[in-house]
Scaffold this motif. Structure first.
Motif, PDB file in Angstrom:
ATOM      1  N   SER A  71      -8.077  -1.457  -0.432  1.00  0.00           N
ATOM      2  CA  SER A  71      -6.861  -1.056   0.280  1.00  0.00           C
ATOM      3  C   SER A  71      -7.058  -0.969   1.794  1.00  0.00           C
ATOM      4  O   SER A  71      -6.146  -0.556   2.508  1.00  0.00           O
ATOM      5  CB  SER A  71      -6.293   0.272  -0.236  1.00  0.00           C
TER       6      SER A  71
ATOM      7  N   GLN B 232       3.049  -2.621  -4.309  1.00  0.00           N
ATOM      8  CA  GLN B 232       2.288  -1.995  -5.383  1.00  0.00           C
ATOM      9  C   GLN B 232       3.236  -1.551  -6.489  1.00  0.00           C
ATOM     10  O   GLN B 232       4.443  -1.720  -6.381  1.00  0.00           O
ATOM     11  CB  GLN B 232       1.485  -0.810  -4.851  1.00  0.00           C
TER      12      GLN B 232
ATOM     13  N   GLU C 183      -0.768  -5.816  -7.525  1.00  0.00           N
ATOM     14  CA  GLU C 183      -0.477  -5.874  -6.097  1.00  0.00           C
ATOM     15  C   GLU C 183      -0.038  -7.282  -5.726  1.00  0.00           C
ATOM     16  O   GLU C 183      -0.492  -8.262  -6.312  1.00  0.00           O
ATOM     17  CB  GLU C 183      -1.713  -5.518  -5.258  1.00  0.00           C
TER      18      GLU C 183
END
Length: 231
Positions: free
Chosen positions: A88, A166, A221
């Motif tokens: 991330s 997400q 994602e």
């Protein structure tokens, strides 16, 4: 209009320590129909074995974005940075007049999976620079990269925006300006785009669409690129 590049239609390079899939022509993979999209030149989907990586090499006149999906990168460059990026985290490196760097899997036991993205800058010979940010606290549809660094995003020298999608409970609608192209890269898992399901590695180009509805399942994602229609 929506066009799709399926995951297994991408180029591939397998060096043993690195398994990379190329959305656009890169290295030994050449496809004259896949030379980039607007200012977006490279999306490489890289899997690096523990302890291996890219030795020191140079770049010039390119905005280079790295996004970690799994594992940890050790980055070192000629600007004096020695940094680590985990899942991330996003890194933006403006190569400008020239920069050299190395990227390694920082773990001796865990795999590294990250996306390397290249965007052609609006002008050449910029001063090289480096940015890094952890976006793990951001949910839903979050802006990672923009030309003006708004809403906590990292800035690049081009009229390109990159959003991360997400897991969401309901579809998220994104309005697309008529002067832009949308491109969605499914990074992990499955996502619904305008009611159709796509899987990791798939790329979806949206042309002359005024909006897009997106929904990601758990542990999924995707990246949404907003690009000018003319490069």
């Amino acid at each position: 209009m929506i066009s799709v590049l399926k995951s297994d239609e991408r180029g591939q390079a397998d060096f043993g320590w690195l398994n990379s899939r190329h959305t656009f022509s890169f290295g030994s993979y050449y496809n004259p129909e896949q030379m980039g999209l607007s200012h977006l030149r490279v999306i490489n989907d890289d899997h690096v074995k523990p302890g291996y990586g890219f030795d020191t090499h140079g770049h010039q006149d390119m905005e280079i974005i790295s996004y970690v999906l799994e594992g940890r990168i050790k980055h070192k460059d000629t600007l004096g940075h020695t940094e680590y990026l985990s899942a991330s985290e996003v890194q933006v490196m403006s190569a400008g007049t020239g920069i050299k760097h190395s990227e390694y899997n920082a773990s001796a036991s865990e795999a590294l999976h990250f996306l390397q993205i290249w965007v052609i800058p609006r002008q050449s010979s910029l001063t090289p620079s480096y940015q890094q940010k952890d976006f793990s606290a951001f949910n839903g549809l979050s802006l990672l990269v923009s030309p003006d660094g708004r809403n906590g995003s990292l800035s690049i020298s081009q009229d390109v925006e990159i959003y991360r999608l997400q897991a969401t409970d309901a579809p998220i609608e994104k309005v697309l300006d008529t002067a832009t192209i949308g491109y969605i890269h499914v990074a992990t898992g499955d996502v619904l785009i305008n009611g159709e399901r796509y899987s990791a590695g798939d790329g979806i180009t949206l042309t002359d669409e005024n909006k897009v509805h997106m929904q990601a399942s758990d542990n999924s994602e995707a990246l949404l690129f907003i690009l000018p229609t003319t490069a």
